[in-house]
Design a protein around this motif. Structure first.
Motif, PDB file in Angstrom:
ATOM      1  N   MET A 106       0.827  -1.205   0.000  1.00  0.00           N
ATOM      2  CA  MET A 106       0.000   0.000   0.000  1.00  0.00           C
ATOM      3  C   MET A 106       0.864   1.258   0.000  1.00  0.00           C
ATOM      4  N   LEU A 107       1.850   1.315   0.883  1.00  0.00           N
ATOM      5  CA  LEU A 107       2.711   2.497   0.959  1.00  0.00           C
ATOM      6  C   LEU A 107       3.585   2.624  -0.282  1.00  0.00           C
ATOM      7  N   MET A 108       4.042   1.508  -0.816  1.00  0.00           N
ATOM      8  CA  MET A 108       4.880   1.544  -2.010  1.00  0.00           C
ATOM      9  C   MET A 108       4.115   2.111  -3.200  1.00  0.00           C
ATOM     10  N   LEU A 109       2.862   1.719  -3.364  1.00  0.00           N
ATOM     11  CA  LEU A 109       2.054   2.242  -4.463  1.00  0.00           C
ATOM     12  C   LEU A 109       1.860   3.751  -4.332  1.00  0.00           C
ATOM     13  N   VAL A 110       1.587   4.227  -3.112  1.00  0.00           N
ATOM     14  CA  VAL A 110       1.374   5.658  -2.916  1.00  0.00           C
ATOM     15  C   VAL A 110       2.668   6.439  -3.162  1.00  0.00           C
ATOM     16  N   VAL A 111       3.802   5.908  -2.708  1.00  0.00           N
ATOM     17  CA  VAL A 111       5.085   6.592  -2.927  1.00  0.00           C
ATOM     18  C   VAL A 111       5.414   6.655  -4.416  1.00  0.00           C
ATOM     19  N   PHE A 112       5.185   5.576  -5.143  1.00  0.00           N
ATOM     20  CA  PHE A 112       5.437   5.585  -6.584  1.00  0.00           C
ATOM     21  C   PHE A 112       4.522   6.596  -7.277  1.00  0.00           C
ATOM     22  N   MET A 113       3.267   6.690  -6.832  1.00  0.00           N
ATOM     23  CA  MET A 113       2.372   7.700  -7.388  1.00  0.00           C
ATOM     24  C   MET A 113       2.894   9.101  -7.092  1.00  0.00           C
ATOM     25  N   GLY A 114       3.424   9.311  -5.897  1.00  0.00           N
ATOM     26  CA  GLY A 114       3.986  10.613  -5.554  1.00  0.00           C
ATOM     27  C   GLY A 114       5.173  10.970  -6.422  1.00  0.00           C
ATOM     28  N   GLU A 115       6.013   9.988  -6.747  1.00  0.00           N
ATOM     29  CA  GLU A 115       7.145  10.257  -7.635  1.00  0.00           C
ATOM     30  C   GLU A 115       6.661  10.654  -9.029  1.00  0.00           C
ATOM     31  N   ALA A 116       5.610  10.005  -9.511  1.00  0.00           N
ATOM     32  CA  ALA A 116       5.075  10.354 -10.828  1.00  0.00           C
ATOM     33  C   ALA A 116       4.468  11.752 -10.825  1.00  0.00           C
ATOM     34  N   VAL A 117       3.787  12.116  -9.751  1.00  0.00           N
ATOM     35  CA  VAL A 117       3.230  13.473  -9.644  1.00  0.00           C
ATOM     36  C   VAL A 117       4.354  14.503  -9.609  1.00  0.00           C
ATOM     37  N   ARG A 118       5.424  14.200  -8.888  1.00  0.00           N
ATOM     38  CA  ARG A 118       6.576  15.111  -8.849  1.00  0.00           C
ATOM     39  C   ARG A 118       7.168  15.292 -10.242  1.00  0.00           C
ATOM     40  N   ASP A 119       7.291  14.204 -11.005  1.00  0.00           N
ATOM     41  CA  ASP A 119       7.811  14.307 -12.370  1.00  0.00           C
ATOM     42  C   ASP A 119       6.867  15.105 -13.257  1.00  0.00           C
ATOM     43  N   ALA A 120       5.553  14.951 -13.029  1.00  0.00           N
ATOM     44  CA  ALA A 120       4.586  15.648 -13.873  1.00  0.00           C
ATOM     45  C   ALA A 120       4.695  17.161 -13.722  1.00  0.00           C
ATOM     46  N   PHE A 121       4.995  17.636 -12.525  1.00  0.00           N
ATOM     47  CA  PHE A 121       5.057  19.073 -12.274  1.00  0.00           C
ATOM     48  C   PHE A 121       6.481  19.610 -12.269  1.00  0.00           C
ATOM     49  N   ASP A 122       7.442  18.786 -12.657  1.00  0.00           N
ATOM     50  CA  ASP A 122       8.832  19.226 -12.702  1.00  0.00           C
ATOM     51  C   ASP A 122       9.055  20.029 -13.988  1.00  0.00           C
ATOM     52  N   PRO A 123       9.344  21.326 -13.909  1.00  0.00           N
ATOM     53  CA  PRO A 123       9.511  22.124 -15.144  1.00  0.00           C
ATOM     54  C   PRO A 123      10.702  21.683 -15.972  1.00  0.00           C
ATOM     55  N   ARG A 124      11.720  21.119 -15.346  1.00  0.00           N
ATOM     56  CA  ARG A 124      12.875  20.669 -16.113  1.00  0.00           C
ATOM     57  C   ARG A 124      12.504  19.518 -17.032  1.00  0.00           C
ATOM     58  N   LYS A 125      11.632  18.611 -16.566  1.00  0.00           N
ATOM     59  CA  LYS A 125      11.203  17.514 -17.419  1.00  0.00           C
ATOM     60  C   LYS A 125      10.328  18.020 -18.556  1.00  0.00           C
ATOM     61  N   GLN A 126       9.545  19.059 -18.294  1.00  0.00           N
ATOM     62  CA  GLN A 126       8.736  19.641 -19.360  1.00  0.00           C
ATOM     63  C   GLN A 126       9.617  20.271 -20.430  1.00  0.00           C
ATOM     64  N   ILE A 127      10.654  20.973 -19.991  1.00  0.00           N
ATOM     65  CA  ILE A 127      11.553  21.610 -20.949  1.00  0.00           C
ATOM     66  C   ILE A 127      12.293  20.566 -21.767  1.00  0.00           C
ATOM     67  N   SER A 128      12.754  19.496 -21.072  1.00  0.00           N
ATOM     68  CA  SER A 128      13.461  18.447 -21.802  1.00  0.00           C
ATOM     69  C   SER A 128      12.528  17.726 -22.760  1.00  0.00           C
ATOM     70  N   GLY A 129      11.249  17.564 -22.362  1.00  0.00           N
ATOM     71  CA  GLY A 129      10.299  16.925 -23.267  1.00  0.00           C
ATOM     72  C   GLY A 129      10.032  17.768 -24.489  1.00  0.00           C
ATOM     73  N   ASP A 130       9.933  19.100 -24.302  1.00  0.00           N
ATOM     74  CA  ASP A 130       9.704  19.980 -25.440  1.00  0.00           C
ATOM     75  C   ASP A 130      10.902  19.996 -26.373  1.00  0.00           C
ATOM     76  N   ALA A 131      12.109  19.931 -25.769  1.00  0.00           N
ATOM     77  CA  ALA A 131      13.306  19.975 -26.597  1.00  0.00           C
ATOM     78  C   ALA A 131      13.433  18.724 -27.450  1.00  0.00           C
ATOM     79  N   GLY A 132      12.940  17.580 -26.862  1.00  0.00           N
ATOM     80  CA  GLY A 132      13.022  16.330 -27.622  1.00  0.00           C
ATOM     81  C   GLY A 132      11.978  16.295 -28.709  1.00  0.00           C
TER      82      GLY A 132
END
Length: 365
Positions: A339-365
């Protein structure tokens, strides 16, 4: 005759649609970044599937039939209570569908459909091959606890209570924390200073001592625990929201809104808050983890839900007291860890979703 062709309206090339709803390109990029984290994306679907199934726990694990066909009529014991005399018994009390005598009466004139797991969270199993706690059998897939109750039934109900408690606590604590942090960061000055000193004093209060005092006055229940936990959980988001409002209150769009005569409340919650929600949303999954572990820990210490309630913490306590029953340890530890592992993995995905650096790298690609 008018032969002019009807020209379709131009389509916005930047528009994106999800489930029939139009979303902005920024939101679309965030969803793409969330899906790119495959571990978090599939953890979300697994967690939602388990939670939705637990919401229908009464239809999965119950000691009452889903439907009974008796003497030409249909009965739904899972929704209604029927006396034993309804099925030809001798007593006016509610029929016990785990009693072989009642089952024989029904099968003599009809049939009954039991859930997949014919035990509720508090149903004692009477026909155990060994004294409780009993090891797993074909009848009890994960065995029974020391009170002869089916472990998997208690896992299903306990998971539902834990998730509902954690989500409710996260929602209410976040609302209070966001409002308090917004007021501090937007107004600043003495208001900010006073709130900061109050929070420092409040966080220094011994939580367990307060809980012990309340437990001596009232019987701890779901809403009592939720209220006490909420009193001490709302401070976690204050610092994040306060910092965002302190940074944004002097931006040009805030000054323009003030020059146009907009009120402080409108500026705070319509213009500044949406820009401050990125850090807040990123923090929410980990707030949920804190709520889940807090309830589990309190139940393990005996300060949580009332005795007999389906609880992962109570199951963990039973595993400690019956260390020779390895199936209890397996069920308790792995259910909490997954249960905790699933929630933590979801939190990591949410962090990646709102990370502006990943957005910039995605746009550049």
């Amino acid at each position: 005759m008018d032969t002019t062709a009807t020209t379709p309206p131009p389509q916005d090339s930047d528009a994106h649609r999800v489930f029939g709803l139009t979303i902005t390109p920024l939101t679309a990029r965030r969803l793409a970044n969330f899906k790119a984290n495959r571990r978090g994306y599939w953890s979300l679907w697994i967690f939602l599937t388990l939670f939705v199934l637990s919401l229908f726990a009464e239809f999965i694990a119950n000691d009452k039939p889903l439907i009974v066909r008796f003497d030409g009529g249909f009965y739904t014991p899972i929704f209604n209570a029927y006396p034993e005399t309804t099925f030809g018994g001798d007593f006016e009390t509610e029929a016990d569908f785990t009693d072989p005598f009642v089952i024989e009466l029904i099968e003599a004139k009809g049939w009954l459909l039991m859930p997949l797991i014919p035990y509720s969270f508090d149903t004692p199993v009477t026909d155990l091959p060994t004294p409780a706690p009993s090891p797993p059998t074909f009848q009890n897939w994960l065995g029974t606890d020391d009170q002869a109750r089916d472990v998997i039934a208690r896992l299903i109900y306990g998971f539902r209570i834990s998730v509902l408690f954690g989500v409710t606590l996260t929602v209410f604590a976040s609302i209070i924390g966001v409002i308090a942090g917004a007021v501090q960061g937007y107004y600043g000055g003495w208001i900010d200073l006073g709130f900061q000193r109050f929070i420092e004093i409040w966080e220094g209060m011994p939580f367990l001592f307060v809980l012990l005092i309340v437990a001596s006055l009232f019987v701890p229940g779901f809403w009592t625990l939720l209220f006490i936990m909420m009193l001490f959980s709302w401070t976690g988001l204050v610092g994040v929201v306060r910092a965002e409002f302190l940074r944004a209150r002097n931006f040009d769009y805030v000054r323009a809104a003030r020059a146009l005569g907009l009120g402080n409340r409108l500026i705070m919650f319509r213009h500044v808050l949406p820009n401050a929600m990125v850090a807040t949303i990123t923090f929410l999954p980990f707030t949920l983890v804190g709520g889940l572990t807090a309830l589990t820990g309190l139940d393990f210490l005996g300060l949580g839900l009332p005795p007999g309630s389906p609880s992962l913490g109570e199951m963990l306590k039973q595993a400690k007291e019956n260390f020779t029953a390895e199936w209890l340890t397996f069920a308790a530890v792995f259910s909490i860890a997954i249960m905790l592992m699933l929630v933590v993995f979801m939190g990591e995905a949410v962090r990646d979703a709102f990370d502006p650096r990943k957005q910039i790298s995605g746009d550049a690609g």
